[in-house]
Design a protein around this motif. Structure first.
Motif, short mmCIF file in Angstrom:
data_model
loop_
_atom_site.label_atom_id
_atom_site.label_comp_id
_atom_site.label_asym_id
_atom_site.label_seq_id
_atom_site.Cartn_x
_atom_site.Cartn_y
_atom_site.Cartn_z
N SER A 1 27.13 -52.54 26.35
CA SER A 1 27.14 -51.57 27.44
C SER A 1 26.17 -51.96 28.56
CB SER A 1 26.81 -50.18 26.90
OG SER A 1 26.75 -49.24 27.95
N PRO A 2 24.90 -52.27 28.27
CA PRO A 2 24.02 -52.67 29.39
C PRO A 2 24.43 -53.97 30.05
CG PRO A 2 22.90 -52.95 27.27
CD PRO A 2 24.16 -52.20 27.00
N VAL A 3 24.99 -54.90 29.26
CA VAL A 3 25.45 -56.16 29.85
C VAL A 3 26.62 -55.91 30.78
CG1 VAL A 3 26.32 -58.46 29.34
CG2 VAL A 3 24.65 -57.42 27.82
N PHE B 1 17.53 -50.89 34.71
CA PHE B 1 17.61 -51.28 33.30
C PHE B 1 16.22 -51.20 32.66
CE2 PHE B 1 21.07 -53.39 35.50
CZ PHE B 1 22.15 -53.10 34.68
N PRO B 2 16.16 -50.90 31.37
CA PRO B 2 14.86 -50.83 30.69
C PRO B 2 14.23 -52.21 30.57
CG PRO B 2 16.66 -50.62 29.11
CD PRO B 2 17.29 -50.59 30.47
N ASP B 3 12.96 -52.19 30.13
CA ASP B 3 12.22 -53.44 30.01
C ASP B 3 12.55 -54.12 28.68
OD1 ASP B 3 10.54 -55.50 30.49
OD2 ASP B 3 8.69 -54.41 30.03
N ASP B 4 13.78 -54.63 28.59
CA ASP B 4 14.21 -55.35 27.40
C ASP B 4 14.85 -56.66 27.83
OD1 ASP B 4 16.53 -54.48 28.52
OD2 ASP B 4 17.15 -53.20 26.85
N GLU B 5 15.64 -57.26 26.93
CA GLU B 5 16.25 -58.54 27.27
C GLU B 5 17.16 -58.44 28.48
OE1 GLU B 5 16.03 -57.27 24.34
OE2 GLU B 5 14.97 -58.71 23.06
N VAL B 6 17.95 -57.35 28.56
CA VAL B 6 18.83 -57.17 29.72
C VAL B 6 18.01 -56.95 30.98
CG1 VAL B 6 20.71 -55.80 30.67
CG2 VAL B 6 20.65 -56.27 28.23
N GLY B 7 16.91 -56.21 30.86
CA GLY B 7 16.03 -56.03 32.00
C GLY B 7 15.44 -57.34 32.49
N GLU B 8 15.06 -58.21 31.56
CA GLU B 8 14.55 -59.53 31.94
C GLU B 8 15.62 -60.35 32.65
OE1 GLU B 8 11.52 -60.81 31.71
OE2 GLU B 8 10.76 -58.89 30.94
N LEU B 9 16.87 -60.24 32.15
CA LEU B 9 17.97 -60.94 32.81
C LEU B 9 18.19 -60.40 34.21
CD1 LEU B 9 20.33 -62.94 32.74
CD2 LEU B 9 21.70 -61.17 31.61
N ALA B 10 18.10 -59.07 34.36
CA ALA B 10 18.27 -58.47 35.69
C ALA B 10 17.17 -58.94 36.64
CB ALA B 10 18.26 -56.95 35.56
N LYS B 11 15.92 -59.05 36.16
CA LYS B 11 14.84 -59.55 37.00
C LYS B 11 15.10 -60.98 37.43
CE LYS B 11 11.24 -56.64 34.93
NZ LYS B 11 9.99 -56.64 34.12
N ALA B 12 15.55 -61.81 36.49
CA ALA B 12 15.85 -63.20 36.82
C ALA B 12 16.97 -63.29 37.86
CB ALA B 12 16.23 -63.98 35.56
N LEU B 13 17.99 -62.42 37.71
CA LEU B 13 19.08 -62.42 38.68
C LEU B 13 18.61 -61.94 40.05
CD1 LEU B 13 22.02 -61.03 36.50
CD2 LEU B 13 21.78 -63.34 37.41
N ASP B 14 17.71 -60.95 40.06
CA ASP B 14 17.15 -60.50 41.35
C ASP B 14 16.41 -61.63 42.04
OD1 ASP B 14 18.16 -57.97 41.10
OD2 ASP B 14 16.34 -57.11 40.24
N ASP B 15 15.59 -62.34 41.29
CA ASP B 15 14.84 -63.45 41.87
C ASP B 15 15.78 -64.54 42.37
OD1 ASP B 15 12.26 -64.95 42.27
OD2 ASP B 15 13.23 -66.30 40.84
N TYR B 16 16.80 -64.84 41.58
CA TYR B 16 17.77 -65.86 41.99
C TYR B 16 18.53 -65.41 43.24
CZ TYR B 16 21.81 -68.96 41.82
OH TYR B 16 22.79 -69.86 42.13
#
Length: 453
Positions: A188-190, A213-228
Motif C-alpha cells: 500500500s505505501p509503495v 510517508f512515515p519514517d520507515d523504508e518507504v519514507g527513506e525511498l521517498a526522501k531519496a526520490l525527492d533529492d533525485y
C-alpha cells in the motif's frame, strides 16, 4: 528496419507499464510466499503426524500380538489339549504337524510366511474389504497363527488421512488470505508512493513526497526520490536555459549574416560565381536557423504548429543540394503536387526531419537519382545508393553512430537521432529499409490531422 517507438508506447509508457507489472509481481510473490509457506508447513506437519500415528499404532499392535503368540505357545507347551484363551479382535490358530498341509489347502497365503508379523489385506466372505495383521510362529511341534483384525483401524486411518488433507487445504486457504492481506498492507505505501510520483510528473517543479510517508523504508525511498527530483530538475532547468540562451545568441549573428547576404545579392554588378557563393551562404544560414528552431522545440519538449507543405520543403531541399552536386551524375526530383501533403508543424521541424533523410540520400548516392515521393500522409525518400547493411539497420538511429558507408565524410552521426526525437515529439514515424533492387527507402509518416468536430 530501424524504427523509433510509437510515442504511445515510448520509453515513459513502457517504464510505467513495467512498473505496474513489477508491483503486481511483487504482490504476487508475497502472496505466493505465504501460500507456499502455509502449504509446506501444514503438509509437513500432516505427514509427520500420520507417520507418527502409524508407527505408534503398528508398534502397539505388534507388541500385543507378540505377547499373545508367546502366551499361546507357552500354554500349548504346558497342555496341548487346553483351549487358547480368547483375546479381543485376535483369533488364534494352532496347527499340529498332522495338519500342516491343511494350511496349504485352507489358507494358502499363510503357508509360506516366515516367523514374524505380516500385514495382509483382501476381502471377506461377503466381498467386503478387510485387513489384518498375522503373527506367525512355526515350530516342529506346532504352527501358531494369530490374526488381528485391522479393518476398523484401516477405516480410521483413512478418515484420519481425509481429515489431515482437509486441514492442509484449510490452512493453505488461510495462508492465502493472510498473504493477500499482508501483501496489501506491505504494498500500500509503495503503491501510494508510485501514484504520488506519477502525479508530480506533470508539474514543472517537483512536489515533495517524504512528508506524506512515515519514517520507515518507504519514507527513506521517498526522501531519496525527492533529492533525485531536485537534482534532476536543476539539470533540466540549466539545460533549457542553456539551449534558450544559445538559440537567442545564435539568432543575432545569423540575422546579421542574412541581412548582409541579402544586401550583397541586391547589387547588380555581382558576377555569377560570387552570386552562387552568396546563395550557398544564404541556404546555410537558413539551414542553421531551422536547426536551431527544431532543437529549441526539442529542448522545451513542446510542439509547434503550422501548415507546412511537404512538397515545397522538398523542392527547397533539392535546390540547396543541386548547387553542391558539381559534376556528380545525380538527378533530384519530387513526385507529387504542392499541397498534397500538409503537416501541422513548423516548417523548421519538417525541414530538419526531411532534410536529414534527403541529405543522407544525396551524400551516399554516387550516381542515379534521389526521389522524394509524396503519398497520403507520408513521404518516401528513395535513392539508388549502396544500400543498407545489417549493422546499419540495427544502429542507424543511435546517437553518434555513423554508417559503414560514411568513410571520411563529415558529420557527427546525430542527424537521424534528431529525426527520431522529432518523430517522438510530434507522433510521427520514421523507417529506413533497403530498396527492392538497390539503394535505400526512407519513409517519414506524419501523424494524421485530427478530425474536425
Amino acid at each position: 528496419m530501424a524504427q523509433p517507438d510509437d510515442p504511445a508506447s515510448g520509453p515513459s509508457a513502457r517504464s510505467s507499464q513495467r512498473g505496474r507489472r513489477y508491483r503486481r509481481r511483487l504482490r504476487s510473490r508475497i502472496i505466493l510466499s505465504f501460500v507456499l509457506l502455509g502449504l509446506g508447513l501444514t503438509a509437513l506437519f500432516a505427514f509427520m503426524t500420520q507417520e507418527a500415528r502409524n508407527r505408534v499404532e503398528n508398534a502397539l499392535v505388534e507388541d500385543v500380538m507378540n505377547r499373545n503368540i508367546d502366551e499361546a505357545a507357552r500354554q500349548f507347551a504346558i497342555n496341548p489339549q487346553a483351549p487358547i484363551a480368547p483375546v479381543t479382535q485376535i483369533r488364534a490358530f494352532i496347527y499340529t504337524p498332522d495338519r500342516f498341509e491343511s494350511v496349504r489347502t485352507n489358507r494358502p497365503e499363510w503357508y509360506d510366511l516366515p516367523d514374524g508379523i505380516h500385514g495382509i489385506s483382501g476381502t471377506d466372505e461377503n466381498g467386503e474389504p478387510m485387513a489384518y495383521k498375522l503373527a506367525v510362529r512355526k515350530t516342529p511341534e506346532a504352527w501358531f497363527f494369530l490374526a488381528h483384525d485391522m479393518t476398523q483401524a484401516v477405516k480410521g486411518e483413512e478418515q484420519f488421512r481425509r481429515a489431515v488433507y482437509g486441514a492442509v487445504i484449510l490452512f493453505t486457504l488461510l495462508s492465502l488470505l493472510i498473504g493477500w492481506w499482508s501483501a496489501s498492507r506491505v504494498m500500500s505505501p509503495v503503491s501510494e508512493l508510485a501514484k504520488r510520483l506519477g502525479r508530480s510528473g506533470g508539474s514543472t517543479s517537483p512536489q515533495p513526497l517524504a512528508p506524506h510517508f512515515p519514517d520507515d523504508e518507504v519514507g527513506e525511498l521517498a526522501k531519496a526520490l525527492d533529492d533525485y527530483a531536485v537534482r534532476l530538475t536543476e539539470v533540466v532547468q540549466r539545460d533549457r536555459e542553456f539551449n534558450a540562451d544559445v538559440s537567442h545568441e545564435l539568432r543575432t549573428p545569423l540575422a546579421v549574416i542574412r541581412g548582409a547576404v541579402e544586401l550583397l545579392l541586391s547589387r547588380p554588378e555581382l558576377d555569377a560565381k560570387t552570386r552562387d557563393r552568396l546563395l550557398r551562404i544564404q541556404r546555410a544560414e537558413q539551414q542553421c536557423t531551422d536547426l536551431i528552431s527544431a532543437l529549441l522545440l526539442l529542448s522545451r519538449n513542446e510542439r509547434g504548429h503550422g501548415a507546412t507543405d511537404v512538397a515545397k520543403v522538398a523542392e527547397q531541399l533539392f535546390d540547396a543540394h543541386r548547387g553542391q552536386l558539381g559534376s556528380k551524375p545525380l538527378q533530384l526530383r519530387v513526385e507529387g503536387e504542392p499541397g498534397q501533403v500538409v503537416v501541422d508543424a513548423p516548417e523548421a521541424a519538417v525541414t530538419v526531419a526531411l532534410g536529414n533523410l534527403v541529405g543522407n540520400a544525396v551524400k551516399y548516392t554516387r550516381e542515379g537519382e534521389v526521389v522524394v515521393r509524396l503519398r497520403g500522409n507520408a513521404v518516401d525518400v528513395v535513392d539508388s545508393g549502396p544500400g543498407l547493411s545489417a549493422e546499419d539497420a540495427a544502429r542507424l538511429f543511435e546517437r553518434g553512430y555513423r554508417g559503414t558507408h560514411a568513410e571520411h565524410s563529415q558529420g557527427g552521426g546525430i542527424g537521424l537521432s534528431i529525426v527520431r526525437r522529432l518523430c517522438a515529439l510530434y507522433g510521427w514515424n520514421v523507417r529506413v529499409v533497403p530498396g527492392d533492387v538497390q539503394g535505400v527507402v526512407a519513409t517519414l509518416t506524419f501523424a494524421p490531422e485530427p478530425a474536425a468536430p
